[in-house]
Design a protein around this motif. Structure first.
Motif, PDB file in Angstrom:
ATOM      1  N   GLY C  59       0.435  78.591  14.427  1.00 60.58           N
ATOM      2  CA  GLY C  59       0.557  76.946  14.128  1.00 60.58           C
ATOM      3  C   GLY C  59       1.735  76.480  15.053  1.00 60.58           C
ATOM      4  N   LEU C  60       2.294  76.934  16.637  1.00 64.29           N
ATOM      5  CA  LEU C  60       3.581  76.436  16.868  1.00 64.29           C
ATOM      6  C   LEU C  60       3.363  76.053  18.642  1.00 64.29           C
ATOM      7  CD1 LEU C  60       6.224  78.195  15.941  1.00 64.29           C
ATOM      8  CD2 LEU C  60       5.756  76.253  14.762  1.00 64.29           C
ATOM      9  N   ASP C  61       2.448  76.064  18.348  1.00 65.80           N
ATOM     10  CA  ASP C  61       0.861  75.383  19.932  1.00 65.80           C
ATOM     11  C   ASP C  61       0.348  74.613  19.370  1.00 65.80           C
ATOM     12  OD1 ASP C  61      -0.799  77.666  21.741  1.00 65.80           O
ATOM     13  OD2 ASP C  61      -0.284  75.618  22.785  1.00 65.80           O
ATOM     14  N   ALA C  71       4.037  64.649  19.417  1.00 66.99           N
ATOM     15  CA  ALA C  71       4.813  65.814  19.089  1.00 66.99           C
ATOM     16  C   ALA C  71       3.606  67.134  19.512  1.00 66.99           C
ATOM     17  CB  ALA C  71       4.041  65.585  17.334  1.00 66.99           C
ATOM     18  N   ILE C  72       4.852  67.463  19.991  1.00 66.43           N
ATOM     19  CA  ILE C  72       4.842  69.186  20.644  1.00 66.43           C
ATOM     20  C   ILE C  72       5.379  70.214  20.230  1.00 66.43           C
ATOM     21  CG2 ILE C  72       4.863  70.636  23.002  1.00 66.43           C
ATOM     22  CD1 ILE C  72       5.084  67.609  24.176  1.00 66.43           C
ATOM     23  N   GLY C  73       4.604  71.626  19.476  1.00 67.56           N
ATOM     24  CA  GLY C  73       4.643  72.664  19.110  1.00 67.56           C
ATOM     25  C   GLY C  73       5.776  73.379  20.461  1.00 67.56           C
ATOM     26  N   ALA C  74       7.343  74.041  19.428  1.00 67.74           N
ATOM     27  CA  ALA C  74       8.093  75.093  20.137  1.00 67.74           C
ATOM     28  C   ALA C  74       7.340  75.618  20.836  1.00 67.74           C
ATOM     29  CB  ALA C  74       8.556  75.388  19.519  1.00 67.74           C
ATOM     30  N   MET C  75       6.028  76.396  20.623  1.00 68.73           N
ATOM     31  CA  MET C  75       5.763  77.735  21.201  1.00 68.73           C
ATOM     32  C   MET C  75       4.755  76.953  22.403  1.00 68.73           C
ATOM     33  SD  MET C  75       7.867  80.226  20.869  1.00 68.73           S
ATOM     34  CE  MET C  75       6.357  81.673  21.719  1.00 68.73           C
ATOM     35  N   THR C  76       4.681  75.612  22.455  1.00 66.72           N
ATOM     36  CA  THR C  76       2.800  74.810  23.371  1.00 66.72           C
ATOM     37  C   THR C  76       3.748  75.682  24.093  1.00 66.72           C
ATOM     38  OG1 THR C  76       3.229  73.337  22.082  1.00 66.72           O
ATOM     39  CG2 THR C  76       2.062  73.492  24.256  1.00 66.72           C
ATOM     40  N   THR C 111       7.784  78.146  27.414  1.00 66.15           N
ATOM     41  CA  THR C 111       7.091  77.425  26.543  1.00 66.15           C
ATOM     42  C   THR C 111       7.989  75.997  26.701  1.00 66.15           C
ATOM     43  OG1 THR C 111       8.986  78.626  24.805  1.00 66.15           O
ATOM     44  CG2 THR C 111       7.019  79.316  24.414  1.00 66.15           C
ATOM     45  N   VAL C 112       7.646  75.106  25.605  1.00 67.88           N
ATOM     46  CA  VAL C 112       8.615  73.828  25.901  1.00 67.88           C
ATOM     47  C   VAL C 112       9.884  74.229  25.230  1.00 67.88           C
ATOM     48  CG1 VAL C 112       8.497  71.544  25.098  1.00 67.88           C
ATOM     49  CG2 VAL C 112       6.492  72.419  25.619  1.00 67.88           C
ATOM     50  N   GLY C 113       9.778  74.854  23.229  1.00 63.34           N
ATOM     51  CA  GLY C 113      10.635  74.611  23.050  1.00 63.34           C
ATOM     52  C   GLY C 113      12.092  75.924  23.678  1.00 63.34           C
ATOM     53  N   GLY C 114      11.251  76.940  24.327  1.00 62.36           N
ATOM     54  CA  GLY C 114      12.263  77.354  24.979  1.00 62.36           C
ATOM     55  C   GLY C 114      13.159  77.517  26.136  1.00 62.36           C
ATOM     56  N   GLU C 169       9.554  72.511  16.911  1.00 65.07           N
ATOM     57  CA  GLU C 169       9.203  70.864  16.893  1.00 65.07           C
ATOM     58  C   GLU C 169       9.390  70.214  18.331  1.00 65.07           C
ATOM     59  OE1 GLU C 169       5.107  68.518  14.963  1.00 65.07           O
ATOM     60  OE2 GLU C 169       7.371  66.977  15.470  1.00 65.07           O
ATOM     61  N   VAL C 170       9.332  69.272  19.067  1.00 68.44           N
ATOM     62  CA  VAL C 170       9.768  68.199  19.545  1.00 68.44           C
ATOM     63  C   VAL C 170       9.105  66.858  19.808  1.00 68.44           C
ATOM     64  CG1 VAL C 170       9.561  69.153  21.877  1.00 68.44           C
ATOM     65  CG2 VAL C 170      11.338  67.171  21.530  1.00 68.44           C
ATOM     66  N   ARG C 171       9.850  66.251  19.757  1.00 74.99           N
ATOM     67  CA  ARG C 171       9.082  64.686  19.455  1.00 74.99           C
ATOM     68  C   ARG C 171       9.242  64.091  20.879  1.00 74.99           C
ATOM     69  NH1 ARG C 171       6.497  62.984  13.828  1.00 74.99           N
ATOM     70  NH2 ARG C 171       6.186  64.981  13.011  1.00 74.99           N
ATOM     71  N   PHE C 172       8.565  63.232  21.767  1.00 78.36           N
ATOM     72  CA  PHE C 172       8.723  62.865  23.034  1.00 78.36           C
ATOM     73  C   PHE C 172       8.301  61.571  22.333  1.00 78.36           C
ATOM     74  CE2 PHE C 172      10.805  65.659  25.944  1.00 78.36           C
ATOM     75  CZ  PHE C 172       9.822  67.026  25.373  1.00 78.36           C
ATOM     76  N   PRO C 173       9.074  60.223  22.747  1.00 83.69           N
ATOM     77  CA  PRO C 173       8.474  58.722  22.094  1.00 83.69           C
ATOM     78  C   PRO C 173       6.858  58.475  23.423  1.00 83.69           C
ATOM     79  CG  PRO C 173      10.436  58.416  23.019  1.00 83.69           C
ATOM     80  CD  PRO C 173      10.311  60.019  22.923  1.00 83.69           C
ATOM     81  N   THR C 174       6.289  57.968  23.122  1.00 86.43           N
ATOM     82  CA  THR C 174       5.502  57.523  23.775  1.00 86.43           C
ATOM     83  C   THR C 174       5.277  56.310  24.935  1.00 86.43           C
ATOM     84  OG1 THR C 174       3.648  55.964  22.763  1.00 86.43           O
ATOM     85  CG2 THR C 174       3.151  58.693  22.377  1.00 86.43           C
TER      86      THR C 174
END
Lengths: 789, 171, 294
Positions: C59-61, C71-76, C111-114, C169-174
């Motif tokens: 659930g982190l992808d 909203a992007i899961g950290a393990m994406t 990954t994004v989170g990494g 998770e990391v959230r970027f404004p669109t």
């Protein structure tokens, strides 16, 4: 021959089946890891390996004490700059081995290294080669009394007069930073000591197995007929595979581990810091004497070559080889070479493809451009005016080597036409008006091929003749077997041998099998190096095939009831010339020789086999000024590079790249094209990206591929190539050595192009690699003060 | 999963992995890299080691269809995954079209980097049947070759793409 | 180059992962993509006693739009961002930055989170996060908390994460409609770490004036930095070469202690910061005027 055939090496390679050394596992095999000095210069006061020895899984540990009692210091060229394989008493460069472990896995061996305690007493560091030359400098080898490995001034022709009488003299200094081979496969070896027979067997990625074997026999004091080296197919070499220390260390470990085989695979950091990976750390002063019309009358080159801490890598040979093409393509009648090779606390330099001419040509070609610019002559035109004309060959250059043949002007014309040179110059003008800085470099160079020892005589190399032998045999079914001494390295030589024999005996490529021999079984050989193997193995194969044909003809003549001179080998058959329907296949004759000795003529052995060992004809040893016929052939290349320099950032983009190469008869065009392109890539790396950096304390700063930058597909231009053929009068099929190729030319082409782009700004780039930072700094320093940077 | 719970840390671990369609099971030290696992434990020596720090690409394999540098993956990370290595490309001695294309266009010299390139090309052509030069360069930028200067490799990829399109499907 | 021995755990729930980090604290290192950590292990520069592998956490992808945020899961995996139409359309700056990360093999695992947690000064994602004022969701012993990007990157390879926390998770404004963007970096080779880079977004008002320019520089300091003085210079002004040159000088001056290494001197990086800012502003303004978000 001359056709585009699939290489015989390829099926195994694309399926991953080729037995590179690390794919080989032997029963009882151990794995070696090497402990290396963190200091560039230090006394070793103690080495305590007891904790490492006790670690479960560790079978043996060796130190300098073992090296001292079991080995001899390396023989070097120049002499007397050789250390032991493991440091004894002192270390001389960061990364020098101080101990080594053999254990059940490489993982465990590295764990064991961490348990070894070494005490060092640091010594003053020698990092600047000019300071190393000063009398008060600390000494790398105290017993030699100075850090000067070699110093000599060579004068060929009336150099002083040429300079005194010149209309103009142009002078400049240049800096070429360390670069080096970096084949994708690092060095690897498995050594097995035989305590009963007193022998040594080594499998490994050796570029020149017979020379390694000889060296081990001498160094490890093993009788030479008990040293057996097996050269595995390997992943490139380019002169810089190295491996002497690793081989000797694993041999000692095997000796200590009751003769169990010990494998050492050099890892990439070891390779970059301590392997055969560095070359050409050079400071140049050059001057060119010219007449007003651009004719060059004299060339002076002074070179200070920082060879690093020892001469064990044979990197000094790169300072001698320039003699083979000292004046390039030009009929310059007088030249001088002021050569100093100096020791510092850096990694000992090794050979690298080109062996010295790449930096030398980078200097010479830039001097031609500097003269052209100074005299207001187009750079292509100044070269044209200086070329050795085609009717003067064979041509002896002032430094003594003889060029076999060439047509430099034809190559230049061809490349200028391919590039549409006038249009490029017009494009350059338009671009400049738009604030874009395009540059064009047109350079022409010589690739000496097929070396002999005379080329290195100035450093102490002795003898003449570099053999390459092959045994060709035919079996009862007509299959052809070629036994060679050299392992596969990537140049497609096994395919070349197969092509030659397939054509000769009228069989298919699949009917020929090339079998590499170990050093005790092989005929005399050297293997790849100095752009020699294509020519040398062709000579050997044709010689053996010819001798074998003579035997087959003699036997066929008897069987067919004809005279031997009335029988010929044609399309795979031995047939009577006057009555071609009276024929026997090669297979039939071979089978008869092997199974019907009663039918053979007297004095003919029952053996459809012949051995021939080729060496270049007419070689001479050097005179007192180093002059010799050192290289048999002189291939030529003319390159034209179009670059754009972003003057705000110093970045260089290669927009177009054209080249013409002339290596005589083209034995395998697709192979040649690949080797030229590969050498272009190495040239791009040297000119723009690759550099080994040491700090002020001789600590290496480039120990990974994050720092030492090899070009990727993004950085290498897809080049447009054409071939010119001026055959060699000296070689079996008229081919010239071509293995080193474009690395001799590309750095010069790119630097000339960059300087062509930057000349309007008053900038002259004289240092490679021409990194963006370096170029930007030059541009900034040349800018008038009012310009904001 | 085995008796090791989700919350336990251990020096060794059992790994179950499918490579080229065949299942393997082994207990390894957790520190074993995937490339060493393939080469030393599974005897699949077609994947090569060039740098051990994730730059040269010689060790490239497919992990669940995605190209990855096996020198900077731990074997334990591949537990439960499907891997493809160069050994999985040819079938019963028949070369894969990508392999044949590299032979036809001389996309190799010493061949040491070749398995890594082949796997990167596999991934590219699975996603893009007709890649342009930019897409080819993008896919190959992480594989280094010291012998060829890349030109014949790019030509090999173009030919491989054409061969696969002719065959009407990806590998 | 073989890693030193360590213990390894592959938790299958977030709770178990956090429990492991609580238990081992500073002796543990988290393994996400591994593209930065495993090379360090191979070189024995990292010697954790325990490695906690996050790759089994479910659930982190994901890549989702949540109101005005991506909203992007950290393990994406970075590759998923590269291939995401949603990311390309809604946050083209992030998408463009992703395409410049290293090479495909790295992006398949990284990954994004990494990337954010590793905080390499020359990395692309920290700069994008800072430019966009992204928000990082972090899980730890005390529960979840949100960390704005401007508080997240502290110094060289150091973030506000405690050793017991992981990014979830990391959230970027669109990207707002009509906004322009540009992501530029200069590296020695394609895919190498940037010697310097600039991540820029800007909007134009209906009268064509600049409102809301954001400039994040990376590769030039221990962390990415927002060139706020340069941003202030731009607000309310008409876009143009002279303005952008002026802003670029301010951006350059904002670089206090640039990094220096074998590839680029401090002085050169500072110079590049100015050049890339100017070029990025020019490109972003052209995109804004063109009315295209992508």
């Amino acid at each position: 021959m001359g056709k585009d055939v699939p290489r015989v090496e390829d099926r195994q390679l694309v399926t991953g089946r080729t037995e590179f050394i690390d794919n080989l596992t032997l029963p009882g095999m151990l794995h070696c890891a090497i402990l290396r000095s963190p200091y560039p210069h230090a006394r070793i006061t103690s080495v305590d390996t007891s904790a490492a020895e006790r670690l479960p899984g560790v079978a043996a540990v060796v130190t300098g004490e073992d090296a001292r009692r079991w080995t001899k210091p390396y023989i070097t060229m120049p002499e007397k700059w050789g250390p032991y394989c493991v440091a004894v008493d002192k270390v001389r460069f960061v990364g020098e081995p101080v101990a080594a472990v053999a254990a059940s896995s490489r993982y465990l061996a590295e764990d064991a290294l961490e348990l070894i305690r070494v005490e060092y007493e640091p010594l003053p560091v020698v990092v600047d080669p000019f300071k190393a030359l000063e009398p008060e400098s600390p000494l790398i080898f105290e017993e030699n009394g100075s850090n000067v490995m070699y110093q000599r001034l060579f004068t060929w022709g009336e150099v002083d007069r040429a300079f005194a009488e010149a209309d103009e003299v142009f002078a400049e200094t240049f800096r070429w930073h360390r670069v080096g081979a970096n084949p994708l496969e690092t060095f690897g070896v498995i050594s097995q000591w035989d305590a009963i027979e007193g022998g040594l067997t080594c499998w490994g990625s050796f570029q020149a197995p017979s020379y390694m074997a000889r060296g081990r026999a001498a160094n490890l004091r093993v009788p030479s007929n008990r040293v057996r080296f097996i050269g595995q197919p390997h992943g490139g070499s380019f002169g810089g595979k190295g491996g002497a220390r690793g081989t000797d260390i694993t041999a000692m470990l095997s000796r200590k581990a009751d003769g169990r085989p010990v494998k050492w695979i050099e890892d990439r950091m070891e390779c970059l810091v301590a392997g055969g990976s560095q070359a050409w750390d050079r400071f140049y002063e050059a001057s060119l004497a010219v007449k007003r019309d651009g004719t060059a009358t004299g060339l002076r080159i002074k070179l200070v070559d920082d060879l690093g801490a020892t001469a064990e890598g044979f990197g000094a040979s790169g300072a001698a080889k320039p003699l083979a093409s000292f004046v390039g393509c030009y009929a310059i009648p007088a030249a001088a070479y002021d050569l100093t090779i100096v020791a510092t606390n850096k990694l000992p330099a090794s050979p690298y493809r080109g062996m010295g001419p790449p930096p030398h040509n980078f200097v010479l070609e830039q001097m031609m451009d500097i003269a052209a610019r100074g005299l207001g002559i187009d750079p292509a035109e100044i070269r044209r005016r200086n070329f050795i004309p085609p009717d003067r060959f064979p041509y002896t250059i002032p430094s003594g080597n003889e060029y076999d043949s060439g047509n430099y002007e034809a190559a230049l014309d061809q490349v200028l036409a391919m590039a549409d040179y006038p249009r490029l110059r017009a494009e350059q003008v338009t671009a400049r008006a738009q604030g874009r800085h395009l540059g064009i470099g047109v350079v022409s160079t010589i690739e000496p091929g097929v070396f002999d020892w005379g080329a290195y005589a100035i450093l102490g190399a002795r003898g003449t003749g570099v053999p390459e032998g092959v045994t060709v045999s035919i079996d009862v079914w007509g299959k052809v077997i070629a036994r060679v001494g050299f392992p596969a390295e990537g140049q497609g030589q096994y395919t070349l041998v197969s092509q030659l024999l397939a054509d000769y005996f009228g069989v298919t490529l699949d009917d020929v099998q090339v079998v590499p021999q170990d050093t005790l079984s092989a005929p005399p050989h050297f293997g790849p190096g100095g752009s020699r193997l294509g020519v040398a193995i062709t000579g050997a194969v044709l010689g053996a095939a010819g001798a074998l044909r003579t035997k087959l003809v003699t036997v066929a003549a008897k069987l067919l009831g004809a005279e031997p001179d009335g029988v010929e080998l044609m399309d795979g058959k031995l047939r009577v010339k006057a009555a071609p329907e009276r024929a026997l296949t090669v297979a039939q004759v071979a089978a008869t020789m092997l199974t019907r000795a009663d039918l053979l003529p007297p004095d003919v052995e029952p053996s459809p086999e012949a051995t021939y060992v080729w060496t270049a004809p007419g070689r001479t040893s050097a005179d007192e000024q180093g002059r010799s016929k050192g290289y048999l052939t002189a291939a030529n290349a003319c390159h034209l590079a179009l670059v754009e320099v972003d003057i705000e950032t110093g970045q260089v983009r290669i927009l177009k790249y054209y080249l013409v190469d002339d290596c005589g008869t083209r034995l395998n065009p697709a192979t040649l094209e690949g080797m030229v392109q590969g050498a272009v890539a190495q040239g791009v790396g040297a000119a723009l990206l690759e550099e080994y950096v040491y700090d002020d304390e001789a600590q290496p700063l480039t120990s990974t591929y994050m720092d030492y930058l090899l070009p990727t597909v993004h950085e290498v231009p897809m080049t447009e190539k054409a071939a010119l053929v001026t055959t060699s009068p000296f070689t079996p099929l008229g081919a010239k050595g071509a293995g080193e190729g474009a690395i001799n030319t590309t750095p010069a082409a790119l630097m000339c192009a960059i300087n062509d782009a930057l000349a309007p700004l008053g900038v002259r780039a004289r240092e490679v690699p021409a990194s963006p930072n370096r170029l930007w700094a030059l541009i900034r320093d040349a800018a008038p003060p009012s310009t904001p940077s | 999963m085995t008796a090791q719970t989700s919350r336990q840390a251990a020096r060794t671990r059992q790994v179950r992995v499918t490579v080229n369609g065949r299942q393997y099971e082994a207990t390894v030290e957790a520190r074993t890299t995937l490339v060493d696992f393939l080469r030393a434990h599974l005897g699949l020596t077609g994947t090569h080691v060039g740098c051990e720090h994730g730059v040269c690409g010689a060790c490239t394999v497919l992990v669940d269809g995605a190209a990855a540098r096996s020198c900077i993956m731990l074997a334990v990370q591949a537990d439960g995954a499907e891997l493809t290595t160069v050994e999985g490309l040819s079938r019963d001695g028949e070369l894969h079209p990508i392999q044949q294309a590299f032979i036809d266009r001389h996309g190799l010299q010493c061949g040491f980097c070749t398995p890594g390139f082949l796997m990167s090309v596999c991934e590219l052509l699975q996603h893009d049947a007709d890649p342009d030069d930019e897409a080819i360069a993008d896919a190959l930028g992480g594989n280094i070759c010291r012998c060829t200067g890349y030109q014949q490799i790019v030509e090999s990829v173009r030919l491989a793409a054409a061969k696969l399109r002719e065959e009407g499907g990806s590998s | 180059m073989k890693p030193p021995p360590f213990e390894y755990a592959a938790p299958t729930t977030l709770e178990d992962a956090l429990a492991l980090l609580r238990e081992h604290g500073g002796d543990a290192k988290v393994l996400a993509g591994g593209q930065s950590l495993v090379p360090l292990l191979n070189m024995r520069l990292a010697r954790p006693a325990v490695i906690v592998d996050l790759n089994r956490l479910p659930g982190l992808d994901y890549v989702r739009q949540v109101d005005g945020w991506l909203a992007i899961g950290a393990m994406t995996r970075q590759r998923a961002i590269e291939r995401s139409d949603l990311a390309r359309e809604r946050q083209p700056l992030l998408h463009a930055a992703t395409r410049l990360i290293a090479h495909p093999q790295i992006r398949n695992r990284g990954t994004v989170g990494g990337s954010l947690a590793h905080a390499d000064p020359a990395a692309e994602y920290p700069a994008v996060a800072l430019a966009l004022d992204a928000e990082l969701r972090v899980a730890g012993p005390a529960g979840e908390r949100a960390i704005p990007a401007r508080n997240f990157f502290q110094t060289y390879l150091t973030t506000a994460l405690d050793v017991t926390e992981i990014v979830t998770e990391v959230r970027f404004p669109t990207l707002p409609q009509g906004a322009g963007w540009s992501f530029l970096e200069l590296s020695r080779r394609h895919g190498d770490f940037a010697l310097a880079g600039a991540a820029v977004t800007l909007s134009l008002s209906s009268s064509g004036m600049l409102d809301g320019a954001r400039i994040a520089l990376f590769g030039v300091g221990a962390t990415p930095l927002r060139a706020t003085a340069a941003e202030a210079l731009l607000t309310g002004e008409t876009p143009g070469d002279a303005l952008f040159t002026h802003a670029a000088q301010a951006a350059r001056d904002a670089v206090e202690e640039p990094l220096s290494d074998v590839h680029a001197s401090a002085e050169y990086r500072r110079h590049l910061a100015g050049v890339l800012t100017r070029r990025a502003l020019t490109e972003a303004a052209a995109r804004a005027r063109g009315g295209r978000a992508a």
